[in-house]
Design a protein around this motif. Structure first.
Motif, PDB file in Angstrom:
ATOM      1  N   ILE A  53       0.888  -1.158   0.000  1.00  0.00           N
ATOM      2  CA  ILE A  53       0.000   0.000   0.000  1.00  0.00           C
ATOM      3  C   ILE A  53       0.924   1.205   0.000  1.00  0.00           C
ATOM      4  O   ILE A  53       1.668   1.421   0.958  1.00  0.00           O
ATOM      5  N   GLU A  54       0.903   1.962  -1.065  1.00  0.00           N
ATOM      6  CA  GLU A  54       1.794   3.108  -1.192  1.00  0.00           C
ATOM      7  C   GLU A  54       1.087   4.396  -0.791  1.00  0.00           C
ATOM      8  O   GLU A  54      -0.125   4.506  -0.861  1.00  0.00           O
ATOM      9  N   ARG A  55       1.884   5.355  -0.369  1.00  0.00           N
ATOM     10  CA  ARG A  55       1.421   6.714  -0.054  1.00  0.00           C
ATOM     11  C   ARG A  55       0.428   6.761   1.097  1.00  0.00           C
ATOM     12  O   ARG A  55      -0.558   7.486   1.057  1.00  0.00           O
ATOM     13  N   LEU A  56       0.673   5.979   2.142  1.00  0.00           N
ATOM     14  CA  LEU A  56      -0.154   6.078   3.337  1.00  0.00           C
ATOM     15  C   LEU A  56       0.220   7.330   4.118  1.00  0.00           C
ATOM     16  O   LEU A  56       1.397   7.628   4.289  1.00  0.00           O
ATOM     17  N   THR A  57      -0.782   8.025   4.598  1.00  0.00           N
ATOM     18  CA  THR A  57      -0.519   9.162   5.473  1.00  0.00           C
ATOM     19  C   THR A  57      -0.200   8.636   6.862  1.00  0.00           C
ATOM     20  O   THR A  57      -0.426   7.453   7.167  1.00  0.00           O
ATOM     21  N   VAL A  58       0.292   9.493   7.719  1.00  0.00           N
ATOM     22  CA  VAL A  58       0.585   9.098   9.098  1.00  0.00           C
ATOM     23  C   VAL A  58      -0.701   8.617   9.787  1.00  0.00           C
ATOM     24  O   VAL A  58      -0.697   7.613  10.508  1.00  0.00           O
ATOM     25  N   ALA A  59      -1.821   9.311   9.551  1.00  0.00           N
ATOM     26  CA  ALA A  59      -3.097   8.912  10.156  1.00  0.00           C
ATOM     27  C   ALA A  59      -3.534   7.529   9.656  1.00  0.00           C
ATOM     28  O   ALA A  59      -4.009   6.701  10.441  1.00  0.00           O
ATOM     29  N   THR A  63      -4.068   4.039  11.741  1.00  0.00           N
ATOM     30  CA  THR A  63      -5.289   3.237  11.634  1.00  0.00           C
ATOM     31  C   THR A  63      -4.936   1.777  11.381  1.00  0.00           C
ATOM     32  O   THR A  63      -5.498   0.869  11.995  1.00  0.00           O
ATOM     33  N   PHE A  64      -3.982   1.543  10.470  1.00  0.00           N
ATOM     34  CA  PHE A  64      -3.557   0.179  10.185  1.00  0.00           C
ATOM     35  C   PHE A  64      -2.959  -0.478  11.428  1.00  0.00           C
ATOM     36  O   PHE A  64      -3.298  -1.614  11.773  1.00  0.00           O
ATOM     37  N   SER A  99       6.013  -4.645   6.959  1.00  0.00           N
ATOM     38  CA  SER A  99       7.109  -3.671   7.018  1.00  0.00           C
ATOM     39  C   SER A  99       6.622  -2.336   6.482  1.00  0.00           C
ATOM     40  O   SER A  99       5.731  -2.282   5.637  1.00  0.00           O
ATOM     41  N   VAL A 100       7.208  -1.282   7.000  1.00  0.00           N
ATOM     42  CA  VAL A 100       6.845   0.077   6.606  1.00  0.00           C
ATOM     43  C   VAL A 100       8.100   0.792   6.147  1.00  0.00           C
ATOM     44  O   VAL A 100       9.112   0.792   6.843  1.00  0.00           O
ATOM     45  N   GLY A 101       8.033   1.371   4.964  1.00  0.00           N
ATOM     46  CA  GLY A 101       9.117   2.193   4.446  1.00  0.00           C
ATOM     47  C   GLY A 101       8.626   3.622   4.312  1.00  0.00           C
ATOM     48  O   GLY A 101       7.494   3.865   3.910  1.00  0.00           O
ATOM     49  N   LYS A 106       9.065  12.002   4.307  1.00  0.00           N
ATOM     50  CA  LYS A 106       8.699  11.532   5.639  1.00  0.00           C
ATOM     51  C   LYS A 106       7.238  11.805   6.005  1.00  0.00           C
ATOM     52  O   LYS A 106       6.878  11.822   7.164  1.00  0.00           O
ATOM     53  N   ILE A 107       6.416  12.044   4.995  1.00  0.00           N
ATOM     54  CA  ILE A 107       4.982  12.219   5.233  1.00  0.00           C
ATOM     55  C   ILE A 107       4.233  10.965   4.782  1.00  0.00           C
ATOM     56  O   ILE A 107       3.318  10.515   5.444  1.00  0.00           O
ATOM     57  N   ASP A 108       4.656  10.378   3.672  1.00  0.00           N
ATOM     58  CA  ASP A 108       4.016   9.181   3.150  1.00  0.00           C
ATOM     59  C   ASP A 108       4.807   7.943   3.563  1.00  0.00           C
ATOM     60  O   ASP A 108       6.010   8.004   3.742  1.00  0.00           O
ATOM     61  N   ALA A 109       4.117   6.822   3.647  1.00  0.00           N
ATOM     62  CA  ALA A 109       4.767   5.555   3.969  1.00  0.00           C
ATOM     63  C   ALA A 109       4.243   4.487   3.020  1.00  0.00           C
ATOM     64  O   ALA A 109       3.144   4.598   2.480  1.00  0.00           O
TER      65      ALA A 109
END
Length: 119
Positions: A53-59, A63-64, A99-101, A106-109
């Motif tokens: 899942i690309e471009r996740l916000t911090v929020a 949630t995840f 895993s999270v990259g 540093k806004i998207d993960a």
């Protein structure tokens, strides 16, 4: 049965989508002479699904993490979600850790994981 949070995309990155066929349902017996004999051990076996899942916000990432920790008991429970390619609803379970990259800004993960599609 828990369902994937509606506010999160479900492993929709085409670059990370990988689906393997069922595994573990064939019993193979080597013979002294000739090819191995094979027979079906069971009629159903889980399929392995890897995704991103690309471009996740911090929020969204929070949630995840809450869904994974609380709802799924640190990934020990299965959940229902819609397959991003076919649109069919399947039961999934995490096969191992996620895993999270973090991207440069540093806004998207990007979240990566391997799941099993349960029969």
């Amino acid at each position: 049965m828990p369902t994937w949070p509606s506010e999160l995309p479900f492993f929709s990155s085409r670059s990370g989508y990988n689906l393997d066929g069922p595994d573990g349902h064939i019993l193979r017996s080597e013979m002294d002479v000739g090819p191995a004999k094979r027979r079906r051990r069971t009629s159903t076996a889980p399929q392995v699904f890897s995704g991103k899942i690309e471009r996740l916000t911090v929020a969204q990432l929070e949630t995840f993490k809450s869904f994974y920790r609380t709802t799924l008991g640190d990934g020990s429970l299965s959940f229902d979600a819609e397959d991003p390619l076919t649109g069919e609803t399947h039961r999934y379970a995490f096969k191992g850790p996620f895993s999270v990259g973090v991207h440069r800004n540093k806004i998207d993960a990007t979240l990566s994981a391997t799941l099993e599609i349960l029969p």
